[in-house]
Design an enzyme around this catalytic site. Structure first.
Site, PDB file in Angstrom:
ATOM      1  N   GLY A  48      -3.091   0.369   3.489  1.00 41.44           N
ATOM      2  CA  GLY A  48      -2.469  -0.701   4.254  1.00 41.44           C
ATOM      3  C   GLY A  48      -3.501  -1.729   4.693  1.00 41.44           C
ATOM      4  O   GLY A  48      -4.711  -1.503   4.599  1.00 41.44           O
ATOM      5  N   CYS A  49      -3.009  -2.845   5.177  1.00 42.45           N
ATOM      6  CA  CYS A  49      -3.903  -3.951   5.548  1.00 42.45           C
ATOM      7  C   CYS A  49      -4.725  -3.606   6.783  1.00 42.45           C
ATOM      8  O   CYS A  49      -5.956  -3.670   6.760  1.00 42.45           O
ATOM      9  CB  CYS A  49      -3.105  -5.234   5.746  1.00 42.45           C
ATOM     10  SG  CYS A  49      -1.660  -5.070   6.814  1.00 42.45           S
TER      11      CYS A  49
END
Lengths: 343, 343, 343, 343
Positions: free
Chosen positions: D148-149
């Site tokens: 994920g970011c």
């Protein structure tokens, strides 16, 4: 009607004072000064004021300023040091929006501002103008130091815990995000739209001038020297400060929501949001309100306080007017009832 | 490999040249100059370039610049006037991104720029670097005047009509909206985020320096002196120009869509959108493309052309590199294949 | 105190009505309706209103609405058609912010809105609520059609010329730039920050619903059927409309500045800027003011009028309140003295 | 040439994959799927791709996808669970940008995503695609879970400290600020420009789905269960994540700057900035770089790490391509050399 003077009206806190004061029911604007813009109508520089005031910038003079009931200083640091005594002697009261009288310790001030303190003799009577803490002293004061923008949002967010002694000796953290207007109206490359929009960055991690002010306020409330890590961030918006405050209280059993609600129950400009809230800075844009939400993780005891203000209103000019209202026995909300502009 | 020099690398067109050239397959960056920042690594000023170049700013000298194959001038007007001859004499070719060689009429230049023209003798060989018009001359040129940002978007939007003689003597209108980067990286109050974001305004209605350049280009295409009303607007975004162009052609029976598609069929950097389109500037953000849509109202014959570019790419540095590619017989798209950053 | 109801309070014009009315000295807010949010406190949806109102959304009913002195409709088109008659019959006056009663020609309305007109019988008494034109009729009206945002800025910008017959039969052009709030609070991909910020685009070039309204207003003023090209643009900001208006008057010898100043001399909400000005939308952000500057090119006679408003205030809710003030004999500026938020 | 398929190409990670892959020297784009947009040219939805690809959306099928060498899933969670097995069986490798295979603990996944885990059997072979940790496993993998970011920026910022055991059992804090593109291209009121620009707010303070992923990664590195407070903030910009990371190490004597520089010396996409730096997210806008600065207060030992990425590139699609490059033995930087767009 209170006769008001403003020293240094060409910056953002100056025009914000004007925005508020031209509609204040008990105020008559008498003087606004700017050496560089002498003679220019204020509304030529700030066209939002067209139709609201005919005032022109004049050169600051103790005579005209002294003839006011109260003089606001919206100036770079150092200016109020030089001029406040004269204005006070002439019989006006002084509300200083700069940092000149915020720190009681002159040596600390000199360390952070890299210049001699120019008015040490005035420090004893300078009142730190955070009404939620010092309302009674403000009432009597001749000289007010309006708190900084970050310090206002951080202190209001942490005071209830510190006043109750709920955060024993520990490292508190204030991760603060400010709109670009906090950097002022000076022509700096870093404040250009092309440099500061569509980007996020921290600054001043090694030390920021608001840190000693925050420490001073929190330590007074706690009764011991509070330690704090403070990281400000430049956020791509015009107005607003969002302070995210971290404290660890693993054994805390108190109902924090109730604690905050009670602490600020009588405060017209502090709004404790319902449990679980995430206040957005836009909910206070253009208003003098501080909105706070308090969270605590059940498992870890970690406390997270979210505190938002408009840096130019509750963080500067609105709070200055709130102080004026208290000093002159006016209704505290007079001139400060604007609803935040949303959207 | 083409050896490249850049004079004046601290502004937005300079850093944009670097962004494009560090990934250009046929280029070796040799020199970048800045008097004020001598010795500083370029990547210290523009951290997006960290890891892409080790170049440092140096003081401009005819020696080092003359040793390049081509020198880009990304300087304020007047600088290329003073330095271009020396660089040309030393054997390098010159691509000037400033306004210094855009107007063939030196008196016109002096009127708009309020100073003497410093290189009148070079005007005869200066080629106006709009590849869609002058590709052949560019191939042979020693000295290129890269078109301005507004003139690029306006000319590409109107050329097909004017070249065909479809707009007999009439007042054309160019209502243009530019991002703030068009105002450069200088520290000006008007370019601050707090002054230019969340607002829209026209400027230079009485006259803007790009007007004579646009008139010159359109008149060449039309074969008569084209009259144009040009109103630029400062738009709250970093990059992009949106030109909305108005012409009246009540009796026009041509298929404008086909006309535009044919005119630009072989152009790698002009994209005629399908009939009915509304190109957004973000569709060209960071790319060298110009996207155009042409509309005509059936009832009134009113023609409306929408033309968008990235002012720093097709409106400046990208177009400059396109010129270089043509001058040196490289593939015209070399180094210019970036897809616009969306969102 | 005027008892006020609002139908459809969950959109941007609804919350803007609330922002203005909670501080209006002569108003008591009685009802605000939303079918979908029945029972929810308004301040839960719009936290800027916390502390300003305890009102909750209720389901619209002719009973509760009819008990008001005046009911504002801040609804999608069609709703006021269905409900206005009932509310009027119950004795309340109606101020409709939607398009339902703006066009006097029901067939024209049906063409642009693709549905039958639901209240043709009310059209004869509907007054077009542009106070600068219809102040006297507004005073007597039971039913007001508040002008659209684009139409307000375009009409105020062109009326002085058309009323004097200075623009003989010609194609006028209105190139208009609107902030994204004009698209409403509906969840649409095109209004996402990631789609609409950092970009500029035209839309509706083939035809926009505000065009017939503008034509109707301008034609009334001119006394003939005015022809107009209208191109709206989506601008990356929240609030504001900037209309750039083009007319050709080669032989015009009038002093346009004086003409505009005289036309609006007594208008509290139209500010004619000094000659040569470029009004910015931020100078009216949050205020009910329309600022206008008029330019004419000496050589060509080309007239360029710049007209800016806040689309949610003078372009919607502020103008609606201005109408209410006139209808009820209140001071026209009551509740509308806010200074624009700058920066 | 690697034949590539993309499932779910209508969101921001989809178009970002396309932006990168159309210029990737070793890739042939074969399939892009979207049930809702079947038959539409991709470039009609995303006009920045006009001229770069003629691909059209098709309905996902195991046949066409299985004929690819690698298939990217840019889909909501749950989709890859259902489809990955088929694609793998058909012989393609899978790079999943969703959360479907990020958590090794299926029960943990089900708790945070409120639905059954649809592919528990694939978990053992799913490799967490953070190249700076798992480069060797990635080389061999058939199935990659792209991080994920937020987890990318937080892990890269803290790994050097945790891997060395320098942060004994303590509460770490990650105060993260993300641009609005992190919320995706779905039509949600909260992502509208009028709701999310000019404002700052925290969200998910009570718990965010990226928390277990961050904990998993940090705990692996540390060798014990790391505790972390994670507060994400919605920031008024399109792209970028700025993570401000807090750890306490009062007795730490290590040279943190050297530690970080050594840890990432061979990493092509991690840039350790000079001591004292404040990386801005714009320095990585559109690039696959993560820039990190590490600060330590001498007095208190407080460590502050600043870590910035572009959430759509190193936080999603760029990192996915980096994984692909590693899996297929390509140069790791292939297709990923874009310089950040500045300004």
């Amino acid at each position: 009607m209170i006769k008001v003077g403003i020293v240094g009206g060409t910056g953002y806190t100056g025009v914000e004072l004007l925005r508020i004061l031209v509609n204040h029911p008990d105020v008559e604007l008498s003087v606004i000064t700017s050496r560089s813009e002498e003679g220019m109508p204020v509304a030529d520089m700030f066209p939002n004021l067209r139709g609201h005031t005919d005032l022109r910038f004049s050169v600051p003079s103790a005579d005209t300023l002294g003839a006011c009931d109260v003089v606001f200083f919206a100036t770079p640091h150092g200016v109020a040091h030089a001029l406040a005594q004269e204005v006070l002697d002439a019989g006006a009261r002084v509300i200083d929006l700069s940092a000149d009288f915020r720190l009681q310790d002159a040596q600390e001030w000199e360390k952070w501002y890299n210049q001699p303190h120019g008015a040490v003799n005035l420090l004893p009577e300078a009142v730190y103008g955070l009404p939620e803490v010092n309302r009674e002293q403000i009432r009597q004061a001749r000289l007010i130091a309006v708190p900084g923008c970050y310090p206002t949002s951080v202190q209001l967010g942490l005071l209830p815990l510190l006043e109750k002694g709920l955060l024993p000796q520990q490292m508190l953290i204030a991760d603060c995000k400010s709109g670009v207007s906090g950097a002022g109206r000076g022509a700096k490359v870093g404040s250009l739209l092309c440099e500061s929009s569509e980007s996020m960055m921290a600054y001043g991690v090694a030390g920021h001038r608001h840190l000693p002010e925050i420490r001073q306020g929190l330590s007074r409330a706690a009764g011991y020297a509070v330690d704090l890590t403070f990281v400000p961030h430049l956020t791509p918006m015009i107005r607003g400060i969002h302070s995210t405050l971290y404290a660890q209280a693993p054994d805390l059993k108190d109902d924090l929501q109730a604690l905050y609600e009670q602490r600020f129950a009588d405060e017209p400009f502090v709004d404790v949001m319902p449990a679980g809230s995430h206040p957005a800075t836009r909910s206070v844009k253009g208003s003098n309100m501080c909105r706070i939400a308090v969270h605590q993780h059940a498992e870890t005891g970690q406390i997270i306080v979210l505190s938002v203000i408009d840096n130019l209103v509750k963080g500067a000019s609105g709070q200055a007017v709130q102080n004026m209202n208290i000093m002159f026995g006016l209704e505290e909300q007079a001139g400060l009832r604007q609803v935040a502009l949303l959207p």
